[in-house]
Design a protein around this motif. Structure first.
Motif, PDB file in Angstrom:
ATOM      1  N   GLY A  97      16.852  29.200 -15.457  1.00  0.00           N
ATOM      2  CA  GLY A  97      15.753  28.947 -16.396  1.00  0.00           C
ATOM      3  C   GLY A  97      14.905  30.192 -16.596  1.00  0.00           C
ATOM      4  O   GLY A  97      14.178  30.329 -17.572  1.00  0.00           O
ATOM      5  N   GLU A  98      15.024  31.105 -15.628  1.00  0.00           N
ATOM      6  CA  GLU A  98      14.294  32.382 -15.708  1.00  0.00           C
ATOM      7  C   GLU A  98      15.281  33.549 -15.701  1.00  0.00           C
ATOM      8  O   GLU A  98      15.270  34.409 -16.547  1.00  0.00           O
ATOM      9  CB  GLU A  98      13.386  32.535 -14.462  1.00  0.00           C
ATOM     10  N   ASN A  99      16.141  33.536 -14.639  1.00  0.00           N
ATOM     11  CA  ASN A  99      17.008  34.699 -14.399  1.00  0.00           C
ATOM     12  C   ASN A  99      18.484  34.367 -14.536  1.00  0.00           C
ATOM     13  O   ASN A  99      18.940  33.315 -14.060  1.00  0.00           O
ATOM     14  CB  ASN A  99      16.752  35.241 -12.983  1.00  0.00           C
ATOM     15  N   PHE A 100      19.228  35.272 -15.165  1.00  0.00           N
ATOM     16  CA  PHE A 100      20.683  35.184 -15.293  1.00  0.00           C
ATOM     17  C   PHE A 100      21.264  36.106 -14.221  1.00  0.00           C
ATOM     18  O   PHE A 100      20.942  37.306 -14.204  1.00  0.00           O
ATOM     19  CB  PHE A 100      21.106  35.620 -16.693  1.00  0.00           C
ATOM     20  N   MET A 113      17.599  27.838 -23.186  1.00  0.00           N
ATOM     21  CA  MET A 113      18.929  27.576 -22.614  1.00  0.00           C
ATOM     22  C   MET A 113      18.774  26.801 -21.305  1.00  0.00           C
ATOM     23  O   MET A 113      17.916  27.127 -20.496  1.00  0.00           O
ATOM     24  CB  MET A 113      19.685  28.891 -22.359  1.00  0.00           C
ATOM     25  N   LYS A 114      19.611  25.739 -21.186  1.00  0.00           N
ATOM     26  CA  LYS A 114      19.505  24.894 -19.985  1.00  0.00           C
ATOM     27  C   LYS A 114      20.037  25.663 -18.775  1.00  0.00           C
ATOM     28  O   LYS A 114      21.039  26.387 -18.872  1.00  0.00           O
ATOM     29  CB  LYS A 114      20.342  23.622 -20.195  1.00  0.00           C
ATOM     30  N   PRO A 115      19.397  25.500 -17.598  1.00  0.00           N
ATOM     31  CA  PRO A 115      19.923  26.114 -16.373  1.00  0.00           C
ATOM     32  C   PRO A 115      21.348  25.642 -16.096  1.00  0.00           C
ATOM     33  O   PRO A 115      21.712  24.506 -16.448  1.00  0.00           O
ATOM     34  CB  PRO A 115      18.962  25.619 -15.287  1.00  0.00           C
ATOM     35  N   PHE A 116      22.179  26.537 -15.503  1.00  0.00           N
ATOM     36  CA  PHE A 116      23.547  26.152 -15.150  1.00  0.00           C
ATOM     37  C   PHE A 116      24.023  26.987 -13.982  1.00  0.00           C
ATOM     38  O   PHE A 116      23.453  28.053 -13.679  1.00  0.00           O
ATOM     39  CB  PHE A 116      24.500  26.339 -16.341  1.00  0.00           C
ATOM     40  N   THR A 117      25.052  26.500 -13.308  1.00  0.00           N
ATOM     41  CA  THR A 117      25.720  27.266 -12.238  1.00  0.00           C
ATOM     42  C   THR A 117      27.227  27.129 -12.402  1.00  0.00           C
ATOM     43  O   THR A 117      27.736  26.011 -12.567  1.00  0.00           O
ATOM     44  CB  THR A 117      25.307  26.738 -10.846  1.00  0.00           C
ATOM     45  N   GLY A 144      22.699  34.495 -25.890  1.00  0.00           N
ATOM     46  CA  GLY A 144      21.809  33.339 -26.021  1.00  0.00           C
ATOM     47  C   GLY A 144      20.446  33.627 -25.417  1.00  0.00           C
ATOM     48  O   GLY A 144      19.403  33.273 -25.994  1.00  0.00           O
ATOM     49  N   LEU A 145      20.433  34.301 -24.275  1.00  0.00           N
ATOM     50  CA  LEU A 145      19.156  34.606 -23.618  1.00  0.00           C
ATOM     51  C   LEU A 145      18.364  35.654 -24.381  1.00  0.00           C
ATOM     52  O   LEU A 145      17.130  35.561 -24.500  1.00  0.00           O
ATOM     53  CB  LEU A 145      19.409  35.053 -22.168  1.00  0.00           C
ATOM     54  N   LEU A 146      19.057  36.646 -24.943  1.00  0.00           N
ATOM     55  CA  LEU A 146      18.366  37.665 -25.764  1.00  0.00           C
ATOM     56  C   LEU A 146      17.745  36.995 -26.992  1.00  0.00           C
ATOM     57  O   LEU A 146      16.605  37.296 -27.378  1.00  0.00           O
ATOM     58  CB  LEU A 146      19.333  38.768 -26.167  1.00  0.00           C
ATOM     59  N   ALA A 147      18.463  36.044 -27.581  1.00  0.00           N
ATOM     60  CA  ALA A 147      17.915  35.309 -28.739  1.00  0.00           C
ATOM     61  C   ALA A 147      16.687  34.509 -28.306  1.00  0.00           C
ATOM     62  O   ALA A 147      15.653  34.511 -28.993  1.00  0.00           O
ATOM     63  CB  ALA A 147      18.979  34.380 -29.306  1.00  0.00           C
ATOM     64  N   LYS A 148      16.777  33.873 -27.152  1.00  0.00           N
ATOM     65  CA  LYS A 148      15.646  33.078 -26.621  1.00  0.00           C
ATOM     66  C   LYS A 148      14.415  33.958 -26.430  1.00  0.00           C
ATOM     67  O   LYS A 148      13.276  33.541 -26.630  1.00  0.00           O
ATOM     68  CB  LYS A 148      16.064  32.442 -25.290  1.00  0.00           C
TER      69      LYS A 148
END
Ligand SMILES: CSC[C@H]1O[C@H](OP(=O)(O)O)[C@H](O)[C@@H]1O
Length: 340
Positions: free
Chosen positions: A13-16, A1-5, A63-67
């Motif tokens: 890229g690491e932490n949500f 998943m691409k980083p976003f704000t 999405g992050l859990l899938a990643k």
């Protein structure tokens, strides 16, 4: 998943992490969000709130859990758990249902990550479109009024009603807004005021019970509010106090608009009677707690009624401002009106 704000959540890229809105405006604290339980707690204590924002946060976590390699079974279980976090804002259920289709159809993890990124980008674009549609209804010098918080703390983009007000401030001169503090949790006085200061929008905070006097004096040009769920007939649920504002606006002939993305319309709800209303804890009414201190001023033995939302009937609404257009009372009598 691409980083976003966004205004209320970010992924590096690491932490949500999620901005803790219970501590605003005096403290900006970003909470780590790694698990379903983390996010359910963050949603239920309104550290993140606002119909589109809670739907997007749930989509991003899936999405992050899938990643991270979660199985299809684990992802479906996570989705079902997140779907139950709050009952009124239909964006949460709509987003989760779209994410579940991606989980089932696959392939994992790419389809799930792509769906989460699509929903995030879509909300940003929906905010732009509805804000532009609503700003076109405003005039230079308008004294607007809004209730609760509907900006970048409640969406992934500019906002819904506060998005309209922000866009109006950009395109028209001398736009001013009365900000309902919005008891009991003060989303207006704390969060909308914070966003108005960040956006340099001239504003004054008022207690909710002051709106009537301002309308009687002719000091309110038009009202924009958000929504957590719009029924097929145009009735809508929004923060408690919206219905009384609509009744006052009707009496004083002040144009009253609800602003929402089409993703907030629930075709399964024929009318407002079918919208579930969340009841919340008594401590929220009996006192305050947050970065501004803790005080329970009400008698401990007194009981409380604390509905988080109320329903405004379509007959009190001047217009429905969606990304697909601005609709009037005749329009909402048509099937699938919200599609434009
Ligand atoms: C743009 S949706 C914002 C919507 O959500 C708020 O409720 P809560 O703060 O409890 O999530 C309020 O109803 C706003 O209109």
């Amino acid at each position: 998943m691409k980083p976003f704000t966004t205004g209320c959540m970010r992924y590096d890229g690491e932490n949500f992490t999620i901005l803790d809105q219970t501590l605003l405006p005096h403290q900006e604290t970003w909470l780590p969000c790694h698990t379903v339980n983390d996010l359910v707690v963050i949603i239920q204590r309104l550290a993140i709130r606002g119909a589109p924002a809670i739907g997007i946060s749930a989509s991003v976590l899936l999405g992050l859990l899938a990643k991270q390699g979660a199985t299809q079974t684990a992802l479906i279980e996570a989705a079902d758990e997140l779907r139950k976090a709050r009952p009124t804002a239909v964006n949460l259920m709509n987003n989760i249902d779209q994410m579940k289709r991606a989980i089932i159809d696959g392939p994992l993890p790419d389809a799930v990550i792509a769906e989460a990124e699509k929903l995030l980008q879509e909300d940003i674009e929906l905010c732009e479109r509805m804000s532009t549609n609503g700003a076109a209804l405003c005039q230079p010098g308008d004294k607007l009024l809004t209730h609760c918080n509907t900006g970048s703390l409640a969406t992934a983009g500019l906002g819904t009603a506060l998005g309209v007000i922000s866009k109006a401030h950009q395109v028209h001169s001398n736009i001013f807004v009365w900000v309902d503090e919005t008891r009991p949790l003060l989303q207006g006085g704390r969060l909308t005021a914070w966003e108005c200061n960040n956006r340099h929008i001239p504003h004054k905070i008022i207690c909710d019970n002051m709106a009537a006097m301002l309308m009687a004096k002719g000091d309110v040009s038009r009202i924009f509010v958000g929504s957590d769920r719009i029924a097929a007939n145009g009735d809508f649920a929004n923060k408690i106090g919206t219905y009384s504002l609509a009744v006052l606006a009707h009496y004083h002939k002040v144009p009253f608009y609800v602003v929402a993305p089409q993703t907030t319309v629930d075709p399964e709800c024929a009318s407002g009677d079918a919208i579930p209303i969340e009841l919340r804890g008594e401590h929220e009414v009996k006192g305050v707690s947050g970065s501004f201190g803790e005080c329970q001023w009400a008698p401990a033995q007194s009981e409380v009624f604390n509905p988080a939302f109320d329903v405004t009937p379509a007959k009190l609404v001047t217009g429905w401002v969606l990304d697909t257009g601005v609709f009037n009372q005749d329009d909402v009598k048509q099937p699938n009106w919200w599609l434009g």
